[in-house]
Design an enzyme around this catalytic site. Structure first.
Site, PDB file in Angstrom:
ATOM      1  N   ARG A  17       8.126  12.235 -54.579  1.00 45.99           N
ATOM      2  CA  ARG A  17       9.548  11.562 -54.746  1.00 45.99           C
ATOM      3  C   ARG A  17       8.879  10.248 -55.674  1.00 45.99           C
ATOM      4  O   ARG A  17       9.734   9.840 -56.327  1.00 45.99           O
ATOM      5  CB  ARG A  17      10.080  11.129 -53.414  1.00 45.99           C
ATOM      6  CG  ARG A  17      10.817  12.294 -52.759  1.00 45.99           C
ATOM      7  CD  ARG A  17      11.300  12.021 -51.766  1.00 45.99           C
ATOM      8  NE  ARG A  17      12.414  13.127 -51.510  1.00 45.99           N
ATOM      9  CZ  ARG A  17      13.108  13.250 -50.178  1.00 45.99           C
ATOM     10  NH1 ARG A  17      12.839  12.534 -49.232  1.00 45.99           N
ATOM     11  NH2 ARG A  17      13.889  14.080 -50.140  1.00 45.99           N
ATOM     12  N   LYS A  24      17.508  21.251 -39.659  1.00 48.82           N
ATOM     13  CA  LYS A  24      18.618  20.608 -39.613  1.00 48.82           C
ATOM     14  C   LYS A  24      19.933  21.245 -39.274  1.00 48.82           C
ATOM     15  O   LYS A  24      20.923  21.421 -40.418  1.00 48.82           O
ATOM     16  CB  LYS A  24      18.712  19.506 -40.793  1.00 48.82           C
ATOM     17  CG  LYS A  24      17.606  18.534 -40.681  1.00 48.82           C
ATOM     18  CD  LYS A  24      17.757  17.645 -41.930  1.00 48.82           C
ATOM     19  CE  LYS A  24      16.424  17.094 -42.442  1.00 48.82           C
ATOM     20  NZ  LYS A  24      16.364  16.994 -43.752  1.00 48.82           N
ATOM     21  N   GLY A  42      12.897  18.632 -48.446  1.00 53.75           N
ATOM     22  CA  GLY A  42      11.531  17.934 -48.297  1.00 53.75           C
ATOM     23  C   GLY A  42      10.542  18.895 -47.858  1.00 53.75           C
ATOM     24  O   GLY A  42       9.496  19.281 -48.378  1.00 53.75           O
ATOM     25  N   GLY A  88      19.705  17.314 -48.550  1.00 54.87           N
ATOM     26  CA  GLY A  88      21.116  17.278 -48.475  1.00 54.87           C
ATOM     27  C   GLY A  88      21.784  17.135 -49.544  1.00 54.87           C
ATOM     28  O   GLY A  88      22.955  17.764 -49.655  1.00 54.87           O
TER      29      GLY A  88
HETATM   30  P1  ADP Z   1      14.206  20.727 -45.669  1.00 59.73           P
HETATM   31  O1  ADP Z   1      13.357  19.641 -45.338  1.00 59.73           O
HETATM   32  O2  ADP Z   1      13.636  21.834 -46.557  1.00 59.73           O
HETATM   33  O3  ADP Z   1      15.523  20.538 -45.725  1.00 59.73           O
HETATM   34  P2  ADP Z   1      14.528  20.995 -42.553  1.00 59.73           P
HETATM   35  O4  ADP Z   1      14.107  19.540 -42.492  1.00 59.73           O
HETATM   36  O5  ADP Z   1      16.051  21.367 -42.670  1.00 59.73           O
HETATM   37  O6  ADP Z   1      14.066  21.664 -43.983  1.00 59.73           O
HETATM   38  O7  ADP Z   1      13.545  21.915 -41.914  1.00 59.73           O
HETATM   39  C1  ADP Z   1      12.270  22.159 -41.779  1.00 59.73           C
HETATM   40  C2  ADP Z   1      11.613  22.524 -40.485  1.00 59.73           C
HETATM   41  O8  ADP Z   1      12.218  23.364 -39.862  1.00 59.73           O
HETATM   42  C3  ADP Z   1      10.181  22.424 -40.414  1.00 59.73           C
HETATM   43  O9  ADP Z   1       9.461  21.535 -40.026  1.00 59.73           O
HETATM   44  C4  ADP Z   1      10.086  23.900 -39.611  1.00 59.73           C
HETATM   45  O10 ADP Z   1       8.966  23.834 -38.956  1.00 59.73           O
HETATM   46  C5  ADP Z   1      11.278  23.900 -38.983  1.00 59.73           C
HETATM   47  N1  ADP Z   1      11.870  25.398 -38.599  1.00 59.73           N
HETATM   48  C6  ADP Z   1      12.014  26.268 -39.427  1.00 59.73           C
HETATM   49  N2  ADP Z   1      12.211  27.457 -38.650  1.00 59.73           N
HETATM   50  C7  ADP Z   1      12.349  27.097 -37.397  1.00 59.73           C
HETATM   51  C8  ADP Z   1      12.395  27.663 -36.146  1.00 59.73           C
HETATM   52  N3  ADP Z   1      12.648  28.981 -35.887  1.00 59.73           N
HETATM   53  N4  ADP Z   1      12.297  26.993 -34.967  1.00 59.73           N
HETATM   54  C9  ADP Z   1      11.957  25.775 -34.899  1.00 59.73           C
HETATM   55  N5  ADP Z   1      11.805  25.074 -35.964  1.00 59.73           N
HETATM   56  C10 ADP Z   1      11.848  25.602 -37.338  1.00 59.73           C
HETATM   57 MG    MG Z   2      13.088  18.256 -43.585  1.00 57.99          MG
END
Ligand code: ADP
Ligand code: MG
Length: 392
Positions: free
Chosen positions: A36, A197, A348, A371
């Site tokens: 970033r 999330k 991220g 988001g």
């Molecule tokens: P991004 O940052 O790409 O928007 P998020 O922050 O929403 O994604 O989610 C990322 C996190 O989700 C990772 O740390 C991953 O370990 C967790 N995750 C993915 N699948 C699962 C699951 N089935 N149970 C618990 N945590 C999960």
């Molecule tokens: Mg994230």
């Protein structure tokens, strides 16, 4: 909209307040993934090359309006200094005496970084008094923080009305690439959604259904929808309160001919440190949690992605940080990279997964906003962009 690019602005001798997104991971006071910060360099260098000076402002983490020593912006400043190859002055207040003193003394070619703007409770409240104080530090405003563009805060929206305002190069590039998803995407348009999330993301599925032909679900979102369709999910991460709404979404998707794909098999365990065991979806024990999509699911999702002409991916399919639960996420990353589609990945952790799989160069656009990219895709006007419209 009358939005002006910083590329067309005369900023010689001017102090330019640039809202950047330096919301980077910190570990022991050192920046981890600095993508970033790297992404913000073109706008900063453009302003410096034109003879302006730069006052940078960003948030980092969620300090909720209070000073949090672990979320100070200084490590990002140190990294920026290395990347720019010139000094960056970092102050420990946002619009306090130190910030005001350094901003007033700024000379062309110099760079100042303000403290984490979310230490000030007025930021997220979009309090006009903070916007006014920020505006007082500069002559011109630029918003280049795509990752925060879906928030109407003092530094992303409020301040834009108080100074001549411009859009930054990173923000322009993001809107350009993401705009291809909403303008006239080639079909089939497939969105893969996962991650943690859950509450933030399940709601967007409603909107995405008006645009996409198929949804591939993983992570906590898949668990929520699996629960809604009557499958046991044990102790898995899910938004249990949302399950009734998820059920409605599944019914509506079926009636509209939109395919919502759920995992047919999963990798589950009683502990996140466990080796994991492959199980059919629907046969997860009460004390187990689903930590990844299973191999049959990876294959099925791969087939859908192969046929896609447009792909959007946000949120890992599993706990990819643990090798035992990374195969689903890496498999989906590979399938997207191999597909003959226009592909965009945002978020991220999703970008970290792309980095880990080494397929980044084969993705058309890696978005710095999770988001924000989701809200853009929903068809919403991003407040941080709308605030730059001069309504001429
Ligand atoms: P991004 O940052 O790409 O928007 P998020 O922050 O929403 O994604 O989610 C990322 C996190 O989700 C990772 O740390 C991953 O370990 C967790 N995750 C993915 N699948 C699962 C699951 N089935 N149970 C618990 N945590 C999960
Ligand atoms: Mg994230």
């Amino acid at each position: 909209m009358a939005i002006h690019s910083i590329a067309d602005a005369d900023v010689a001798g001017k102090r330019v307040l640039v809202r950047v997104d330096f919301n980077v991971p910190l570990k022991d006071g050192v920046v981890g993934d600095d993508s970033r910060i790297r992404a913000s360099i073109p706008t900063i260098e453009l302003i410096l090359d034109k003879g302006g000076s730069v006052v940078l402002v960003s948030h980092l983490g969620r300090p909720k309006g209070k000073i949090n020593e672990a979320m100070r912006i200084a490590p990002a400043g140190r990294r920026l200094e290395e990347l720019l190859g010139r000094p960056v002055t970092v102050v420990d207040d946002v619009t306090g005496p130190h910030a005001r003193e350094k901003a007033a003394a700024l000379q062309p070619g110099e760079v100042l970084l303000l403290e984490n703007v979310r230490f000030d409770p007025r930021e997220e409240a979009n309090d006009p008094s903070l916007a006014k104080e920020l505006a007082g530090l500069a002559d011109v405003y630029v918003n280049d923080a795509f990752g925060a563009a879906h928030r109407a805060h003092a530094s992303t929206a409020g301040v834009a009305g108080l100074l001549p305002s411009y859009i930054g190069l990173l923000m322009l590039d993001e809107l350009d690439h993401l705009g291809k998803l909403t303008a006239s995407p080639d079909h089939p348009f497939v969105a893969a959604l996962g991650g943690a999330k859950v509450t933030d993301k399940v709601g967007v599925i409603n909107e995405l259904m008006t645009r996409v032909d198929a949804l591939l679900l993983g992570g906590g979102i898949a668990n929520t929808f699996a629960l809604a369709s009557g499958q046991p999910i044990g102790a898995s991460l899910a938004d249990r309160d949302f399950a009734p709404q998820a059920k409605e979404i599944l019914e509506r998707a079926a009636s509209q001919g939109i395919a919502i794909h759920l995992p047919v098999d999963v990798v589950a365990d009683t502990s996140i440190d466990g080796p994991g065991e492959i199980a059919d979806a629907g046969s997860v024990g009460d004390d187990q949690s689903i930590f990844d999509i299973g191999p049959e699911t990876v294959e099925a999702y791969g087939k859908v992605l192969k046929e896609a002409k447009t792909i959007f991916w946000n949120g890992p399919m599993g706990v990819f940080e643990k090798p035992a639960f990374a195969k689903g996420t890496l498999g989906v990353a590979d399938a997207i990279a191999a597909s003959d589609s226009y592909s965009v990945v945002g978020g991220g952790d999703s970008l970290a997964a792309i980095e880990q799989s080494g397929v980044g160069a084969r993705i058309d656009h890696l978005s710095t906003g999770g988001g924000a990219s989701l809200e853009f895709l929903e068809g919403r006007v991003l407040p941080g962009v709308a605030a730059l419209d001069r309504k001429e």
